[in-house]
Scaffold this motif. Structure first.
Motif, PDB file in Angstrom:
ATOM      1  N   VAL A   1      41.776  33.286  40.103  1.00  0.00           N
ATOM      2  CA  VAL A   1      40.355  32.926  40.022  1.00  0.00           C
ATOM      3  C   VAL A   1      39.962  32.955  38.540  1.00  0.00           C
ATOM      4  O   VAL A   1      40.233  33.944  37.856  1.00  0.00           O
ATOM      5  CB  VAL A   1      39.499  33.935  40.815  1.00  0.00           C
ATOM      6  CG1 VAL A   1      38.019  33.582  40.706  1.00  0.00           C
ATOM      7  CG2 VAL A   1      39.942  33.981  42.273  1.00  0.00           C
ATOM      8  N   PRO A   2      39.355  31.873  38.026  1.00  0.00           N
ATOM      9  CA  PRO A   2      39.030  31.827  36.596  1.00  0.00           C
ATOM     10  C   PRO A   2      38.184  33.017  36.125  1.00  0.00           C
ATOM     11  O   PRO A   2      38.539  33.691  35.165  1.00  0.00           O
ATOM     12  CB  PRO A   2      38.262  30.503  36.451  1.00  0.00           C
ATOM     13  CG  PRO A   2      38.674  29.680  37.619  1.00  0.00           C
ATOM     14  CD  PRO A   2      38.942  30.645  38.730  1.00  0.00           C
TER      15      PRO A   2
ATOM     16  N   SER B   1      43.116  32.479  47.770  1.00  0.00           N
ATOM     17  CA  SER B   1      44.027  31.624  48.522  1.00  0.00           C
ATOM     18  C   SER B   1      43.248  30.768  49.512  1.00  0.00           C
ATOM     19  O   SER B   1      42.204  31.195  50.018  1.00  0.00           O
ATOM     20  CB  SER B   1      45.031  32.490  49.299  1.00  0.00           C
ATOM     21  OG  SER B   1      45.737  31.712  50.236  1.00  0.00           O
ATOM     22  N   GLU B   2      43.752  29.564  49.736  1.00  0.00           N
ATOM     23  CA  GLU B   2      43.186  28.758  50.823  1.00  0.00           C
ATOM     24  C   GLU B   2      44.124  28.713  52.021  1.00  0.00           C
ATOM     25  O   GLU B   2      43.873  28.001  52.990  1.00  0.00           O
ATOM     26  CB  GLU B   2      42.877  27.340  50.317  1.00  0.00           C
ATOM     27  CG  GLU B   2      41.735  27.363  49.299  1.00  0.00           C
ATOM     28  CD  GLU B   2      41.202  25.982  48.968  1.00  0.00           C
ATOM     29  OE1 GLU B   2      41.815  24.979  49.379  1.00  0.00           O
ATOM     30  OE2 GLU B   2      40.163  25.922  48.290  1.00  0.00           O
TER      31      GLU B   2
ATOM     32  N   ARG C   1      37.086  38.497  49.340  1.00  0.00           N
ATOM     33  CA  ARG C   1      36.330  39.203  48.313  1.00  0.00           C
ATOM     34  C   ARG C   1      37.151  40.362  47.734  1.00  0.00           C
ATOM     35  O   ARG C   1      37.264  40.508  46.505  1.00  0.00           O
ATOM     36  CB  ARG C   1      35.002  39.720  48.908  1.00  0.00           C
ATOM     37  CG  ARG C   1      34.186  40.581  47.959  1.00  0.00           C
ATOM     38  CD  ARG C   1      32.891  41.105  48.582  1.00  0.00           C
ATOM     39  NE  ARG C   1      33.072  41.792  49.861  1.00  0.00           N
ATOM     40  CZ  ARG C   1      33.624  42.995  50.006  1.00  0.00           C
ATOM     41  NH1 ARG C   1      34.044  43.667  48.958  1.00  0.00           N
ATOM     42  NH2 ARG C   1      33.758  43.532  51.211  1.00  0.00           N
ATOM     43  N   GLU C   2      37.738  41.165  48.617  1.00  0.00           N
ATOM     44  CA  GLU C   2      38.541  42.302  48.143  1.00  0.00           C
ATOM     45  C   GLU C   2      39.750  41.828  47.339  1.00  0.00           C
ATOM     46  O   GLU C   2      40.094  42.404  46.300  1.00  0.00           O
ATOM     47  CB  GLU C   2      39.009  43.168  49.320  1.00  0.00           C
ATOM     48  CG  GLU C   2      37.910  43.940  50.007  1.00  0.00           C
ATOM     49  CD  GLU C   2      37.365  45.103  49.158  1.00  0.00           C
ATOM     50  OE1 GLU C   2      38.009  45.503  48.171  1.00  0.00           O
ATOM     51  OE2 GLU C   2      36.278  45.603  49.504  1.00  0.00           O
ATOM     52  N   LEU C   3      40.394  40.767  47.831  1.00  0.00           N
ATOM     53  CA  LEU C   3      41.571  40.238  47.124  1.00  0.00           C
ATOM     54  C   LEU C   3      41.188  39.814  45.714  1.00  0.00           C
ATOM     55  O   LEU C   3      41.882  40.129  44.736  1.00  0.00           O
ATOM     56  CB  LEU C   3      42.147  39.053  47.916  1.00  0.00           C
ATOM     57  CG  LEU C   3      43.403  38.396  47.346  1.00  0.00           C
ATOM     58  CD1 LEU C   3      44.580  39.373  47.311  1.00  0.00           C
ATOM     59  CD2 LEU C   3      43.781  37.154  48.166  1.00  0.00           C
ATOM     60  N   GLU C   4      40.062  39.121  45.602  1.00  0.00           N
ATOM     61  CA  GLU C   4      39.602  38.667  44.283  1.00  0.00           C
ATOM     62  C   GLU C   4      39.230  39.845  43.382  1.00  0.00           C
ATOM     63  O   GLU C   4      39.644  39.911  42.217  1.00  0.00           O
ATOM     64  CB  GLU C   4      38.395  37.725  44.456  1.00  0.00           C
ATOM     65  CG  GLU C   4      37.871  37.194  43.130  1.00  0.00           C
ATOM     66  CD  GLU C   4      36.717  36.222  43.320  1.00  0.00           C
ATOM     67  OE1 GLU C   4      36.668  35.531  44.366  1.00  0.00           O
ATOM     68  OE2 GLU C   4      35.860  36.151  42.409  1.00  0.00           O
ATOM     69  N   GLU C   5      38.469  40.786  43.932  1.00  0.00           N
ATOM     70  CA  GLU C   5      38.041  41.934  43.124  1.00  0.00           C
ATOM     71  C   GLU C   5      39.225  42.781  42.664  1.00  0.00           C
ATOM     72  O   GLU C   5      39.255  43.252  41.531  1.00  0.00           O
ATOM     73  CB  GLU C   5      37.084  42.837  43.926  1.00  0.00           C
ATOM     74  CG  GLU C   5      35.709  42.241  44.153  1.00  0.00           C
ATOM     75  CD  GLU C   5      34.818  43.147  45.010  1.00  0.00           C
ATOM     76  OE1 GLU C   5      33.692  42.717  45.307  1.00  0.00           O
ATOM     77  OE2 GLU C   5      35.253  44.253  45.381  1.00  0.00           O
TER      78      GLU C   5
END
Lengths: 184, 184
Positions: B137-138, B106-107, B96-100
């Motif tokens: 992330v789109p 990443s998988e 979540r933090e990485l995306e925000e």
């Protein structure tokens, strides 16, 4: 982006707690670019010193002590907070802590790094040194009356195993052991 | 020495401050072996996550942000505190933090380490992960409204130069970069 584009200006600051180790304050800040206000919970600390101390037979000196915040006994490199007035000479403070905590001293010391431990809420900075050619102090300054410390010496492989097992779980200690492994 | 030989039993505990990030408490403790009493100033924190995120062209993802406790803009790896209820799944919190903070995910993630940031006064623990094969992330979740972050990507050599110059001065970030250099 310039500093002004990031800066959170203080709207108000409230003193929450003044202690011997920390001062706690609560701020309201203005976010940059008219984004409104936010609260900030802050822990001010006078800074600390720590030392990667390597013995003549290539072992690192660790200490075990109880940490009340964790309710655990943990391994750390020798370290201690800067007393008032010591900020000007953290190396002297490091040698004092090394002597008090391990009975050892060194004339071969160098600074490795300075780093913030928890910048999200605290300004604590650690001045990390390396000390080699350790010698025993004949009549070392005693440990602080309220600290019970047990000294250990371990090889690099032992230290790495203690990190892997989770027995060493202190950021400054892992960081120092990595420096050692990287061959500073 | 056994745990009992180190343990500091709580005589009294006073709540000083309850915040959204930290709770501050002040203890009187009984030192082991009838050595008397001592005060303990304690900062309780719910724990945090951080990520060594490596891009396809072998760069580390850093973010710059203002830290009120320092009155400075500093470089850090993406990180954030665990929200209430996230303790059971820190890896999800890290993603979540990485995306925000970076718009990436990443998988290919793995845990590197857990460590205490400032055990002398705080129980904050950081769960450190590695993330590879980063993908954009789109429509990423937005940054927190009160955080202004700028993303950077630097090579290992650039990261090492930033540590040497003091521009990177955050413990978890140095620790993560050293893990990277050591080839985790």
């Amino acid at each position: 982006m310039k500093f002004e584009d990031f800066e959170e200006k203080t709207i108000s600051r409230k003193d929450i707690f003044k202690g011997h180790v920390i001062n706690v304050k609560f701020d309201r800040v203005a976010l940059p670019g008219n984004r409104g206000e936010a609260p900030r919970e802050l822990v001010f600390h006078n800074g600390a010193v720590a030392v990667l101390a390597i013995t003549a037979n290539n072992k690192i000196v660790l200490v075990r002590q109880f940490r009340k915040a964790l309710e655990k006994v943990i391994y750390e490199i020798p370290a201690g907070k800067l007393e008032i007035g010591e900020n000007a000479d953290p190396q002297a403070a490091m040698l004092r802590e090394l002597e008090e905590e391990t009975g050892l001293t060194s004339e071969n010391v160098s600074k490795i790094a300075e780093f913030y431990t928890a910048p999200g809420f605290s300004n604590e900075i650690i001045h990390l040194y390396q000390a080699k050619e350790l010698v025993r102090v004949p009549n070392p300054r005693p440990q602080d009356a309220d600290e019970i410390l047990v000294r250990y010496e371990v090889t690099l492989d032992e230290a790495k195993a203690l990190i892997k097992s989770g027995d060493i779980a202190d950021a400054k200690t892992i960081l120092a052991i990595q420096y050692w492994e990287l061959g500073v």
